[in-house]
Design an enzyme around this catalytic site. Structure first.
Site: not given
Length: 409
Positions: A292, A294
C-alpha cells in the site's frame, strides 16, 4: 517558458466556474496563531475526530458535499461541563481490552488548541483508524519517533492538519491489489494541503483470535472488506463467514472486547499485540506482494532538491478535442520524464458535457480531472519546462507536491 520552483504551484488559463471546482484562490488564508483561539474557544462548535471534540473551523476553501457526514456535536453548555465530560471519557476503561489500552494515543480534543506547546520536539501525525491500523504503521515508518493521532474519517485527518492540531498526516492512496482509493484523490483536490513524502508499506495480513483458540474453531472472521477479499483463499479453506468492519484494527478491537472464541479477525501483527490477541496464522493474503502506498501531507510544501530521486504529483483538466490527452502526455515523453501513475476522476461539480451533433443528436461525455505522478524534481529545468508546456493547453493545472521517492517498501 519555464516555471520557477516556488512554493505556490497553481496555474489557470480559464475562469474558475468553468472548471466545476469552486473557489480556488491564490491568496492563501492566513491562519491565526494558537494563542488567538483561547478567547474564542467557547464560541466554537465542536466537531469530532475519533469520537472526541474538535473546534469546527472553516479552513478548506472548497465546500463539502451534501452526501458527506458532517463533523458536528452538541454545542458547549459550559466550560465546566465540557471539562467533566472530557475527564470522564479519559478515565473510562473498556472491559475485555488489553491492559495496555490506556497507554494508547489520545484522540484530538478542543483543549489541544490551548494546551499543545507545539515546540517541534515531537512530530504529531494524524491517520485514519485506530491504533494498530496499517496507516499508523505507515506513519511510524516515516517518523519512527512521532506521536500518532487517530482520526475517525479521512476528512478529519485533513481537518486536523488544517487546524494546526497535528504537523503531518498519512493518507493511503493506492494498493497493489485493490487499486486506487478514489475518495482520497477527491479530498486532495478539495483541500489545500501539500504532499511532502510517500511511504510504501508491505501489508501482511494475520488471522487473529482470542487467547487459547485454534483457527479451526472459528466460524466468523471480521475485517475491512478489502482485507477479506485479499485473503479469500485462506478464508475459504476455513469455511468461515466473513463480516465487514470499518477497519482491520477495529475488527481486532471488537474481537478482543467481545471475547467470543468463534470470532476471529484479519489484521496486522501490531494489532494483535495491542489488543492482546493470538496470531493464529501469518501472511494469509493471496498475493504476497501486497503493498500500500501512502502520502504524507503537510500545510506547507518542501523545497525540492536534486540530491535524491524525487516524484511530483499534479492534477489538471483539458479542453475537449482530438489528441489533447496525447499532447498532454507528450510534454513529459519529449523530455524523457517517466510517468509512474495516471488516474482520471470525473469532475464533481461539472460531471457531463453536452456535445451537439447534427447527425446523431446530442452526446454526453464526462469531464475529467487527470492526476499524474512523474519521476522528476521541480528543481530540474526539464520538469519546469514540461509543466510550462502543459499549461499552454490545460484549462487548470495544480502541483499537489514534489517529494522524495520511497524506494524501500
Amino acid at each position: 517558458m519555464g516555471l520557477k520552483a516556488v512554493p505556490i504551484w497553481v496555474c489557470f488559463n480559464h475562469s474558475l466556474p468553468q472548471l466545476g471546482v469552486s473557489d480556488f484562490v491564490q491568496n492563501k488564508k492566513k491562519i491565526q496563531p494558537l494563542t488567538s483561539y483561547r478567547v474564542n474557544l467557547a464560541s466554537f462548535k465542536k466537531w469530532e475526530c475519533k469520537g472526541l471534540k474538535l473546534a469546527q473551523h472553516e479552513v478548506s476553501q472548497i465546500p463539502v458535499e451534501d452526501d458527506e457526514k458532517p463533523l458536528s456535536a452538541p454545542d458547549l453548555e459550559g466550560e465546566s461541563v465540557a471539562d467533566e465530560k472530557i475527564e470522564e471519557t479519559q478515565i473510562t476503561e473498556s472491559k475485555g481490552f488489553h491492559r495496555d489500552l490506556n497507554s494508547l494515543p489520545k484522540p484530538l480534543s478542543a483543549t489541544d488548541l490551548v494546551s499543545s506547546s507545539n515546540d517541534g520536539s515531537k512530530v504529531r501525525v494524524a491517520y485514519q483508524g485506530i491504533p494498530g491500523a496499517y496507516s499508523e504503521a505507515a506513519a511510524l515508518k516515516a517518523y519512527p519517533k512521532c506521536e500518532t493521532v487517530p482520526c475517525e474519517e479521512f476528512e478529519s485527518v485533513f481537518k486536523a492538519v488544517e487546524l494546526w492540531l497535528v504537523d503531518k498526516a498519512v493518507l493511503p492512496i493506492e494498493n497493489s491489489v485493490g487499486g486506487s482509493i478514489h475518495r482520497n484523490y477527491d479530498l486532495l483536490l478539495r483541500h489545500r494541503l501539500h504532499i511532502v513524502g510517500e511511504v510504501q508499506l508491505i501489508v501482511n495480513h494475520c488471522l487473529l483470535g482470542v487467547p487459547g483458540v485454534r483457527k479451526e474453531e472459528l466460524k466468523r472472521v471480521l475485517s475491512h472488506p478489502q482485507a477479506l477479499d485479499q485473503c479469500e483463499i485462506a478464508l475459504n479453506k476455513l469455511g468461515v463467514v466473513r463480516v465487514n468492519a470499518e477497519d482491520t484494527a477495529l475488527a481486532a478491537q471488537v474481537v478482543a472486547s467481545e471475547g467470543i472464541r468463534e470470532t476471529g479477525a484479519v489484521a496486522s501483527s501490531r494489532a494483535a499485540e495491542i489488543y492482546g490477541l493470538d496470531i493464529l496464522a501469518q501472511t494469509i493474503q493471496d498475493d504476497l506482494d501486497n503493498i500500500t502506498r501512502f502520502l504524507i501531507l503537510a500545510r506547507e510544501p518542501i523545497i525540492p532538491g536534486t540530491d535524491k530521486p524525487h516524484k511530483t504529483s499534479i492534477v489538471f483538466t483539458l479542453e475537449e478535442g482530438p489528441g489533447v490527452l496525447f499532447k498532454a502526455l507528450a510534454v513529459f515523453a519529449l523530455r524523457e520524464i517517466n510517468l509512474s501513475k495516471i488516474e482520471s476522476r470525473p469532475q464533481r461539480k461539472r460531471p457531463l458535457r453536452i456535445v451537439d451533433d447534427s447527425n446523431k443528436g446530442s452526446a454526453k461525455y464526462f469531464d475529467y480531472l487527470f492526476y499524474i505522478d512523474f519521476e522528476a524534481s521541480m528543481a530540474e529545468p526539464r520538469a519546469q519546462y514540461a509543466l510550462g508546456h502543459l499549461q499552454e493547453f490545460a484549462r487548470f493545472l495544480r502541483v499537489l507536491g514534489c517529494y522524495p521517492m520511497d524506494t524501500t517498501p
